[in-house]
Design a protein around this motif. Structure first.
Motif, PDB file in Angstrom:
ATOM      1  N   THR A   1      50.740  34.511  49.479  1.00  0.00           N
ATOM      2  CA  THR A   1      49.637  35.311  48.956  1.00  0.00           C
ATOM      3  C   THR A   1      49.092  34.625  47.713  1.00  0.00           C
ATOM      4  OG1 THR A   1      48.977  37.564  48.327  1.00  0.00           O
ATOM      5  CG2 THR A   1      51.086  36.782  47.476  1.00  0.00           C
ATOM      6  N   ALA A   2      48.042  35.168  47.141  1.00  0.00           N
ATOM      7  CA  ALA A   2      47.434  34.565  45.955  1.00  0.00           C
ATOM      8  C   ALA A   2      48.292  34.808  44.720  1.00  0.00           C
ATOM      9  CB  ALA A   2      46.039  35.159  45.738  1.00  0.00           C
ATOM     10  N   LYS A   3      48.190  33.883  43.762  1.00  0.00           N
ATOM     11  CA  LYS A   3      48.809  34.099  42.444  1.00  0.00           C
ATOM     12  C   LYS A   3      48.236  35.376  41.839  1.00  0.00           C
ATOM     13  CE  LYS A   3      47.353  31.795  38.824  1.00  0.00           C
ATOM     14  NZ  LYS A   3      47.056  30.706  37.847  1.00  0.00           N
ATOM     15  N   PHE A   4      49.060  36.133  41.107  1.00  0.00           N
ATOM     16  CA  PHE A   4      48.588  37.419  40.605  1.00  0.00           C
ATOM     17  C   PHE A   4      49.260  37.793  39.290  1.00  0.00           C
ATOM     18  CE2 PHE A   4      52.578  38.447  42.518  1.00  0.00           C
ATOM     19  CZ  PHE A   4      53.046  39.575  41.871  1.00  0.00           C
TER      20      PHE A   4
ATOM     21  N   ALA B   1      44.891  43.170  27.713  1.00  0.00           N
ATOM     22  CA  ALA B   1      45.736  42.132  28.318  1.00  0.00           C
ATOM     23  C   ALA B   1      45.128  41.631  29.619  1.00  0.00           C
ATOM     24  CB  ALA B   1      47.136  42.681  28.563  1.00  0.00           C
ATOM     25  N   ALA B   2      44.566  42.538  30.402  1.00  0.00           N
ATOM     26  CA  ALA B   2      43.912  42.134  31.651  1.00  0.00           C
ATOM     27  C   ALA B   2      42.725  41.224  31.364  1.00  0.00           C
ATOM     28  CB  ALA B   2      43.461  43.375  32.419  1.00  0.00           C
ATOM     29  N   MET B   3      41.962  41.568  30.335  1.00  0.00           N
ATOM     30  CA  MET B   3      40.797  40.754  29.983  1.00  0.00           C
ATOM     31  C   MET B   3      41.212  39.378  29.467  1.00  0.00           C
ATOM     32  SD  MET B   3      38.207  43.505  28.269  1.00  0.00           S
ATOM     33  CE  MET B   3      37.074  44.414  29.322  1.00  0.00           C
ATOM     34  N   ASP B   4      42.282  39.321  28.717  1.00  0.00           N
ATOM     35  CA  ASP B   4      42.780  38.025  28.232  1.00  0.00           C
ATOM     36  C   ASP B   4      43.173  37.125  29.404  1.00  0.00           C
ATOM     37  OD1 ASP B   4      42.398  38.682  25.596  1.00  0.00           O
ATOM     38  OD2 ASP B   4      44.478  39.269  25.221  1.00  0.00           O
ATOM     39  N   CYS B   5      43.806  37.731  30.410  1.00  0.00           N
ATOM     40  CA  CYS B   5      44.207  36.966  31.607  1.00  0.00           C
ATOM     41  C   CYS B   5      42.980  36.383  32.294  1.00  0.00           C
ATOM     42  CB  CYS B   5      44.985  37.864  32.555  1.00  0.00           C
ATOM     43  SG  CYS B   5      45.389  37.103  34.148  1.00  0.00           S
ATOM     44  N   ILE B   6      41.937  37.187  32.425  1.00  0.00           N
ATOM     45  CA  ILE B   6      40.716  36.721  33.083  1.00  0.00           C
ATOM     46  C   ILE B   6      40.094  35.562  32.309  1.00  0.00           C
ATOM     47  CG2 ILE B   6      38.318  37.384  33.585  1.00  0.00           C
ATOM     48  CD1 ILE B   6      39.509  40.188  34.322  1.00  0.00           C
ATOM     49  N   ARG B   7      40.069  35.683  31.008  1.00  0.00           N
ATOM     50  CA  ARG B   7      39.494  34.594  30.191  1.00  0.00           C
ATOM     51  C   ARG B   7      40.307  33.316  30.349  1.00  0.00           C
ATOM     52  NH1 ARG B   7      39.254  39.038  26.366  1.00  0.00           N
ATOM     53  NH2 ARG B   7      37.119  39.859  26.282  1.00  0.00           N
TER      54      ARG B   7
ATOM     55  N   ALA C   1      42.877  57.775  39.285  1.00  0.00           N
ATOM     56  CA  ALA C   1      44.223  57.308  38.957  1.00  0.00           C
ATOM     57  C   ALA C   1      44.555  55.971  39.610  1.00  0.00           C
ATOM     58  CB  ALA C   1      45.248  58.356  39.376  1.00  0.00           C
ATOM     59  N   ALA C   2      43.784  55.578  40.626  1.00  0.00           N
ATOM     60  CA  ALA C   2      44.009  54.271  41.254  1.00  0.00           C
ATOM     61  C   ALA C   2      43.826  53.140  40.254  1.00  0.00           C
ATOM     62  CB  ALA C   2      43.051  54.079  42.435  1.00  0.00           C
ATOM     63  N   GLY C   3      43.096  53.433  39.159  1.00  0.00           N
ATOM     64  CA  GLY C   3      42.835  52.423  38.148  1.00  0.00           C
ATOM     65  C   GLY C   3      43.776  52.466  36.951  1.00  0.00           C
ATOM     66  N   ASN C   4      44.908  53.141  37.096  1.00  0.00           N
ATOM     67  CA  ASN C   4      45.885  53.138  35.999  1.00  0.00           C
ATOM     68  C   ASN C   4      46.401  51.728  35.728  1.00  0.00           C
ATOM     69  OD1 ASN C   4      45.681  55.889  35.678  1.00  0.00           O
ATOM     70  ND2 ASN C   4      47.521  56.370  36.870  1.00  0.00           N
ATOM     71  N   ARG C   5      46.446  50.943  36.772  1.00  0.00           N
ATOM     72  CA  ARG C   5      46.818  49.531  36.663  1.00  0.00           C
ATOM     73  C   ARG C   5      45.800  48.694  37.428  1.00  0.00           C
ATOM     74  NH1 ARG C   5      53.065  48.969  38.407  1.00  0.00           N
ATOM     75  NH2 ARG C   5      52.339  50.208  40.176  1.00  0.00           N
ATOM     76  N   VAL C   6      45.648  47.451  37.005  1.00  0.00           N
ATOM     77  CA  VAL C   6      44.840  46.512  37.780  1.00  0.00           C
ATOM     78  C   VAL C   6      45.684  45.305  38.153  1.00  0.00           C
ATOM     79  CG1 VAL C   6      42.594  47.153  36.831  1.00  0.00           C
ATOM     80  CG2 VAL C   6      43.939  45.336  35.733  1.00  0.00           C
ATOM     81  N   VAL C   7      45.327  44.725  39.289  1.00  0.00           N
ATOM     82  CA  VAL C   7      45.931  43.475  39.725  1.00  0.00           C
ATOM     83  C   VAL C   7      44.851  42.408  39.642  1.00  0.00           C
ATOM     84  CG1 VAL C   7      47.038  42.250  41.629  1.00  0.00           C
ATOM     85  CG2 VAL C   7      47.509  44.686  41.271  1.00  0.00           C
ATOM     86  N   ILE C   8      45.139  41.358  38.889  1.00  0.00           N
ATOM     87  CA  ILE C   8      44.245  40.203  38.796  1.00  0.00           C
ATOM     88  C   ILE C   8      44.803  39.118  39.708  1.00  0.00           C
ATOM     89  CG2 ILE C   8      43.104  38.564  37.264  1.00  0.00           C
ATOM     90  CD1 ILE C   8      42.542  41.507  36.576  1.00  0.00           C
ATOM     91  N   GLU C   9      43.953  38.600  40.595  1.00  0.00           N
ATOM     92  CA  GLU C   9      44.410  37.605  41.559  1.00  0.00           C
ATOM     93  C   GLU C   9      43.540  36.360  41.505  1.00  0.00           C
ATOM     94  OE1 GLU C   9      44.521  38.981  45.553  1.00  0.00           O
ATOM     95  OE2 GLU C   9      45.987  40.565  45.173  1.00  0.00           O
TER      96      GLU C   9
END
Length: 425
Positions: free
Chosen positions: A117-120, A128-134, A177-185
């Motif tokens: 699967t893709a790296k995630f 923290a999610a935004m830092d990962c994207i950057r 509530a589906a957005g309590n967490r995000v997965v960045i892939e």
């Protein structure tokens, strides 16, 4: 046999249609069903998420097998509840259904058992999610962790688009509530395909591979939808690719779930990206796909009841499953504006002419108002045609759908174009 099908969409109509073809079936009920399903089954006004009422109905009517269409009842533990009362269910129990209910759970399972699967990365904190994207840059994929009706995924072509997606999912709570967490892939290059499989928790038997069309508009433009059409078989899944999908993905994940104490029985849906390095998992679903089911089941030559019973009873290895030659193409007729705001209550006409043109019509979002068939959902109808080749099936499906009309009808006019292009090359 008395069968209860749970759900109300095009997938459930296709399931009822195929189950009704079995000589072993004496009665089919569908909760809550729709006007198209009502021609084949007795529709029962019980919501698909009302587990207690569904269980009581199944006990009172002495239902021999319950088939669950949508994901939500599975996440709520319907199979567990029914099993506690001795009722047979085709569909995984709650713990196994997490493969769809939590993308973070699915990704962690794949990582642990080396399923491609893709790296995630998973985040509960927006910053923290935004830092990962950057750090990763674009293109990149942002997913709401929980159920979002197939719409909680953004394939962002720019960093700004990805950052906006995180805000929409986690801050604006576009998917609750589906957005309590995000997965960045990481973004995967390749062609998507769907491989659904029957499993009893040990044996895995793949169905004919299909390809969905998620974007609302031709050329894969516009917002993501629940699916605007599908076709099968998908040429991108060659015999060699299919063998790898079973060996590297389907069998390992069923074995992994069992080792984790989650025996998976039912239909396992693998959404795949066929990359230069081979097939990789985009997502798993814990049930039949929609609209893939409307293209796959018409090609099934075996008795669906027999297959489902074998899955529930743990003896799938004992039966042979046959598929018809040829191809099937499903074109979804949607309400204008879908997946955004759309109107309901528009009168639908032309179904008899479409059926006369050789199509199967699966109702997805329809209702009866003042004695007339009207629209009641974003995806209104699935128009499926079968033929010897994909090209012939495409022509047949579009000839049929051209007879159907309702205000602001919208459908893609390029379903199966990838397959047609491959055939020409």
């Amino acid at each position: 046999m008395r069968i209860l099908v749970i759900g109300s969409g095009g997938r459930e109509h296709a399931l009822v249609w195929k189950l009704a073809a079995s000589p072993r079936v004496t009665q089919i009920y569908c909760a809550p069903g729709n006007p198209g399903i009502a021609a084949l089954a007795e529709c029962v006004s019980i919501d698909a998420s009302d587990i207690a009422a569904l269980r009581q109905f199944a006990l009172e009517r002495q239902i021999d097998l319950t088939v669950v269409g949508p994901e939500l009842p599975l996440m709520q533990g319907l199979a567990d509840e029914f099993a506690a009362y001795g009722l047979k269910v085709f569909g995984p129990k709650q713990a196994a259904a997490r493969i769809e209910g939590s993308k973070a759970f699915a990704k962690a399972l794949m990582q642990k058992y080396n399923i491609p699967t893709a790296k995630f990365a998973v985040f509960e904190d927006i910053a923290a999610a935004m830092d990962c994207i950057r750090r990763w840059g674009a293109p990149v994929v942002v997913k709401a962790d929980g159920l979002a009706a197939g719409k909680g995924v953004v394939v962002a072509q720019t960093v700004a688009e990805a950052l906006d997606a995180v805000q929409t999912i986690m801050r604006d709570r576009a998917f609750g509530a589906a957005g309590n967490r995000v997965v960045i892939e990481e973004y995967m290059e390749g062609e998507e395909a769907s491989v659904l499989a029957f499993t009893d928790g040990y044996t895995v038997v793949p169905m004919v591979a299909a390809q969905d069309h998620k974007r609302a508009c031709d050329g894969d433009h516009g917002p993501n939808t629940g699916g605007m059409g599908a076709y099968a078989p998908a040429p991108v899944v060659t015999a060699a690719v299919r063998e790898r999908v079973v060996r590297e993905i389907l069998q390992p994940v069923v074995d992994a779930l069992r080792q984790e104490g989650c025996l998976y029985q039912g239909c396992l849906y693998a959404g795949l990206m066929i990359t230069a390095d081979g097939p990789k998992v985009v997502e798993f679903n814990a049930r039949f796909g929609d609209p893939e089911t409307q293209a796959v089941l018409p090609l099934l030559a075996s008795d669906l009841v027999m297959i489902m019973e074998a899955c529930v009873d743990g003896r799938l290895h004992e039966i042979d499953i046959a598929w018809a030659d040829g191809a099937a193409v499903c074109v979804v007729a949607a309400a204008g504006g879908y997946p955004g705001p759309y109107r309901k209550g528009d009168v639908i006409s032309g179904l008899a002419a479409a059926e006369a043109a050789g199509a199967l019509i699966f109702h997805a979002g329809t209702a009866i108002s003042d004695g007339k068939l009207v629209t009641s959902g974003g995806r209104v109808l699935g128009v499926t045609a079968c033929a010897e080749t994909i090209a012939t099936a495409v022509d047949k499906a579009y000839r049929a759908i051209n007879n159907i009309n309702f205000a602001n009808i919208h459908y893609r006019r390029d379903i199966a174009q990838r397959a047609l292009t491959k055939a020409r090359d």
